[in-house]
Design a protein around this motif. Structure first.
Motif, short mmCIF file in Angstrom:
data_model
loop_
_atom_site.label_atom_id
_atom_site.label_comp_id
_atom_site.label_asym_id
_atom_site.label_seq_id
_atom_site.Cartn_x
_atom_site.Cartn_y
_atom_site.Cartn_z
N SER A 121 0.83 -1.21 0.00
CA SER A 121 0.00 0.00 0.00
C SER A 121 0.86 1.25 0.00
O SER A 121 0.55 2.25 -0.68
CB SER A 121 -0.92 0.01 1.22
N PHE A 122 1.96 1.23 0.75
CA PHE A 122 2.86 2.38 0.81
C PHE A 122 3.76 2.44 -0.42
O PHE A 122 4.07 3.53 -0.92
CB PHE A 122 3.68 2.31 2.10
N GLN A 123 4.18 1.29 -0.90
CA GLN A 123 4.98 1.23 -2.12
C GLN A 123 4.23 1.86 -3.30
O GLN A 123 4.82 2.58 -4.11
CB GLN A 123 5.31 -0.24 -2.45
N LYS B 113 10.82 0.86 -1.98
CA LYS B 113 10.85 2.03 -1.11
C LYS B 113 11.33 1.72 0.30
O LYS B 113 11.62 2.64 1.08
CB LYS B 113 9.46 2.68 -1.04
N VAL B 114 11.42 0.44 0.65
CA VAL B 114 11.99 0.08 1.96
C VAL B 114 13.49 0.32 1.92
O VAL B 114 14.23 -0.36 1.21
CB VAL B 114 11.69 -1.38 2.33
N VAL C 216 -4.99 -0.56 4.40
CA VAL C 216 -5.03 0.91 4.31
C VAL C 216 -5.11 1.29 2.83
O VAL C 216 -4.33 0.82 2.01
CB VAL C 216 -3.81 1.55 4.98
N ASP C 217 -6.11 2.13 2.50
CA ASP C 217 -6.27 2.46 1.08
C ASP C 217 -5.69 3.83 0.75
O ASP C 217 -5.31 4.60 1.64
CB ASP C 217 -7.74 2.34 0.64
N LEU D 224 -4.62 7.21 3.22
CA LEU D 224 -3.22 7.61 3.30
C LEU D 224 -3.02 9.02 2.76
O LEU D 224 -2.29 9.84 3.34
CB LEU D 224 -2.37 6.60 2.53
N SER D 225 -3.69 9.34 1.67
CA SER D 225 -3.58 10.68 1.08
C SER D 225 -4.08 11.74 2.04
O SER D 225 -3.46 12.81 2.19
CB SER D 225 -4.37 10.75 -0.23
#
Length: 233
Positions: A38-40, A71-72, A113-114, A118-119
């Protein structure tokens, strides 16, 4: 610039599994990878720090590489409780983040988490200095008079359910943890960044939430997660 701190340092005793719950395989993939994806995939997240349970760092790196979670940037060891793990992440970032950088804190065992949630957390943080995911509270809350009786309730219109993701500017976040640890404020087993901030006198700003953003705590939660995955398919 935005950096996510993903907390994956827990054991998950209530899950009754032999491995930490964030590493349980669901539909062929570890729970923590669903969260990281989701974060990626979010365009406003630039880099990710994972705070991992001790002894599982190499396993997590292997999964990160397998699923190409580019991104990690760092995986570090967590503490004995949630607040210690978050503080480990905050202290680690002192040499990697500016004071105005947005730091997003999220539980590794909230894999749904969508993008909208997050935005909005990031937007609120950029507007006000922080943003915390929240939802209305739709159940009735009564205050115990004795173990078995009550004569008082709380107006649910005055309540909000707050969870993760949460976002804070790094300078304020670092100040808060340094002060909380020095003065032993908001660092109990049941505390989190949001409650600590309020204990320190800070005002929090609500951001959008989602009922799908469940925390996987019990075996029943796993079944609910599987159902949501089937719905997405």
């Amino acid at each position: 610039m935005s950096t996510a701190i993903i907390i994956a340092g827990g054991v998950g005793k209530r899950m009754g599994q032999d491995i930490p719950k964030q590493f349980i395989i669901i539909e062929g993939k570890p729970i923590i990878i669903y969260t990281l994806e989701s974060f990626q995939n979010h365009p406003q997240v630039d880099q990710i720090l994972v705070v991992c349970k001790s002894g599982w760092e190499d396993t997590l790196w292997a999964y990160v590489n397998e699923y190409k979670i580019s991104k990690v940037k760092w995986i570090i060891t967590g503490g004995s409780k949630g607040q210690e793990s978050i503080n480990n992440g905050v202290q680690f970032l002192k040499n990697h983040c500016s004071e105005e950088e947005t730091i997003i804190i999220h539980d590794g065992i909230r894999p749904l988490v969508d993008e909208l949630v997050l935005s909005d957390v990031i937007v609120k943080c950029n507007q006000y200095g922080n943003g915390v995911t929240s939802l209305p509270y739709n159940e009735q809350i009564f205050i115990k008079q004795t173990e078995d009786t009550t004569k008082q309730y709380v107006d649910r219109n005055t309540l909000r359910r707050v969870s993760t993701p949460q976002a804070y500017k790094f300078g304020k976040l670092l100040w808060a943890y340094d002060k909380a640890i020095a003065e032993n404020i908001g660092m109990s087993d049941s505390s989190y960044t949001n409650t600590m901030m309020v204990d320190l006198g800070e005002t929090l700003y609500f951001a959008a939430g989602s009922d799908k953003n469940i925390k996987l705590t019990t075996v029943e939660d796993l079944e609910l997660f599987k159902a949501y995955l089937k719905m997405k398919k």
